[in-house]
Write a protein that holds these residues in place. Structure first.
Motif, PDB file in Angstrom:
ATOM      1  N   PRO A 108      65.711  30.953  36.072  1.00 11.08           N
ATOM      2  CA  PRO A 108      66.212  30.275  34.870  1.00 11.08           C
ATOM      3  C   PRO A 108      65.355  30.649  33.661  1.00 11.08           C
ATOM      4  O   PRO A 108      64.242  31.164  33.806  1.00 11.08           O
ATOM      5  CB  PRO A 108      66.057  28.798  35.222  1.00 11.08           C
ATOM      6  N   GLU A 109      65.891  30.358  32.518  1.00 13.46           N
ATOM      7  CA  GLU A 109      65.159  30.571  31.274  1.00 13.46           C
ATOM      8  C   GLU A 109      64.123  29.455  31.147  1.00 13.46           C
ATOM      9  O   GLU A 109      64.410  28.287  31.428  1.00 13.46           O
ATOM     10  CB  GLU A 109      66.159  30.503  30.125  1.00 13.46           C
ATOM     11  N   ASP A 110      62.924  29.794  30.740  1.00 18.61           N
ATOM     12  CA  ASP A 110      61.874  28.806  30.526  1.00 18.61           C
ATOM     13  C   ASP A 110      61.982  28.292  29.099  1.00 18.61           C
ATOM     14  O   ASP A 110      61.992  29.081  28.152  1.00 18.61           O
ATOM     15  CB  ASP A 110      60.507  29.447  30.758  1.00 18.61           C
ATOM     16  N   ALA A 111      62.088  26.981  28.956  1.00 16.26           N
ATOM     17  CA  ALA A 111      62.278  26.381  27.633  1.00 16.26           C
ATOM     18  C   ALA A 111      61.000  26.377  26.801  1.00 16.26           C
ATOM     19  O   ALA A 111      61.005  25.938  25.664  1.00 16.26           O
ATOM     20  CB  ALA A 111      62.830  24.965  27.775  1.00 16.26           C
ATOM     21  N   GLY A 112      59.912  26.868  27.357  1.00 13.67           N
ATOM     22  CA  GLY A 112      58.678  26.975  26.570  1.00 13.67           C
ATOM     23  C   GLY A 112      57.733  25.817  26.786  1.00 13.67           C
ATOM     24  O   GLY A 112      57.849  25.060  27.733  1.00 13.67           O
ATOM     25  N   SER A 113      56.815  25.657  25.884  1.00 14.40           N
ATOM     26  CA  SER A 113      55.689  24.730  26.004  1.00 14.40           C
ATOM     27  C   SER A 113      56.112  23.343  26.480  1.00 14.40           C
ATOM     28  O   SER A 113      56.623  22.532  25.720  1.00 14.40           O
ATOM     29  CB  SER A 113      54.971  24.620  24.665  1.00 14.40           C
ATOM     30  N   GLY A 114      55.879  23.109  27.767  1.00 12.77           N
ATOM     31  CA  GLY A 114      56.164  21.810  28.346  1.00 12.77           C
ATOM     32  C   GLY A 114      57.625  21.496  28.516  1.00 12.77           C
ATOM     33  O   GLY A 114      57.982  20.427  28.986  1.00 12.77           O
ATOM     34  N   GLY A 115      58.477  22.429  28.147  1.00 14.33           N
ATOM     35  CA  GLY A 115      59.916  22.206  28.248  1.00 14.33           C
ATOM     36  C   GLY A 115      60.416  22.418  29.657  1.00 14.33           C
ATOM     37  O   GLY A 115      59.706  22.901  30.533  1.00 14.33           O
ATOM     38  N   ASP A 116      61.623  22.042  29.860  1.00 18.74           N
ATOM     39  CA  ASP A 116      62.287  22.162  31.152  1.00 18.74           C
ATOM     40  C   ASP A 116      62.911  23.544  31.270  1.00 18.74           C
ATOM     41  O   ASP A 116      63.044  24.273  30.293  1.00 18.74           O
ATOM     42  CB  ASP A 116      63.382  21.089  31.244  1.00 18.74           C
ATOM     43  N   TYR A 117      63.274  23.902  32.485  1.00 15.56           N
ATOM     44  CA  TYR A 117      64.022  25.139  32.675  1.00 15.56           C
ATOM     45  C   TYR A 117      65.427  24.971  32.111  1.00 15.56           C
ATOM     46  O   TYR A 117      65.982  23.882  32.092  1.00 15.56           O
ATOM     47  CB  TYR A 117      64.138  25.471  34.167  1.00 15.56           C
ATOM     48  N   VAL A 118      66.020  26.087  31.698  1.00 22.39           N
ATOM     49  CA  VAL A 118      67.397  26.117  31.219  1.00 22.39           C
ATOM     50  C   VAL A 118      68.171  27.019  32.169  1.00 22.39           C
ATOM     51  O   VAL A 118      67.826  28.178  32.354  1.00 22.39           O
ATOM     52  CB  VAL A 118      67.473  26.655  29.772  1.00 22.39           C
ATOM     53  N   PHE A 119      69.212  26.462  32.770  1.00 25.76           N
ATOM     54  CA  PHE A 119      70.019  27.187  33.739  1.00 25.76           C
ATOM     55  C   PHE A 119      71.348  27.580  33.119  1.00 25.76           C
ATOM     56  O   PHE A 119      72.063  26.741  32.588  1.00 25.76           O
ATOM     57  CB  PHE A 119      70.260  26.327  34.987  1.00 25.76           C
ATOM     58  N   HIS A 120      71.668  28.871  33.208  1.00 25.02           N
ATOM     59  CA  HIS A 120      72.950  29.389  32.738  1.00 25.02           C
ATOM     60  C   HIS A 120      73.927  29.389  33.917  1.00 25.02           C
ATOM     61  O   HIS A 120      73.531  29.172  35.065  1.00 25.02           O
ATOM     62  CB  HIS A 120      72.773  30.796  32.168  1.00 25.02           C
TER      63      HIS A 120
END
Length: 117
Positions: free
Chosen positions: A36-48
């Motif tokens: 998955p895409e990493d949402a960055g600093s402390g963020g959650d993963y983003v799944f397409h």
């Protein structure tokens, strides 16, 4: 927004996929079976959509078909190769349909039909 562009969070994905456990999903991500895409600093993963399909496939292979964890990377690699070849064949077919004259397309179809027997 098209289905391909839609994204969901890890919590939404766990809710959508029956029987999916967060620990399993995090393990699959750590093993790079799902990327998955990493949402960055402390963020959650983003799944397409493609990630969701991959998670469903792994869930089916591992839990429903009982493919053990040692064999799973091999099976996933083989499936990835198969899907890649299907995409390449589809592109080749599209290219032939777009640029080859009718007589060449007809000869190719006849040749393929003879070799399927």
């Amino acid at each position: 927004m098209s289905e391909e562009q839609m994204t969901i969070t890890i919590d939404a994905l766990i809710t959508q996929v029956s029987g999916l456990q967060r620990e399993d999903l995090e393990h699959w991500i750590a093993n790079q079976w799902v990327r998955p895409e990493d949402a960055g600093s402390g963020g959650d993963y983003v799944f397409h959509a493609i990630d969701v399909a991959r998670v469903r496939l792994i869930q089916e292979l591992h839990h429903d078909l009982q493919i053990n964890e040692d064999a799973l990377p091999v099976v996933l690699s083989l499936l990835d190769q198969l899907y890649d070849q299907r995409r390449r064949l589809r592109a080749l077919n599209d290219a032939i349909a777009a640029v080859a004259p009718e007589d060449v397309r007809r000869d190719l179809a006849r040749h393929l039909a003879e070799h399927e027997k």
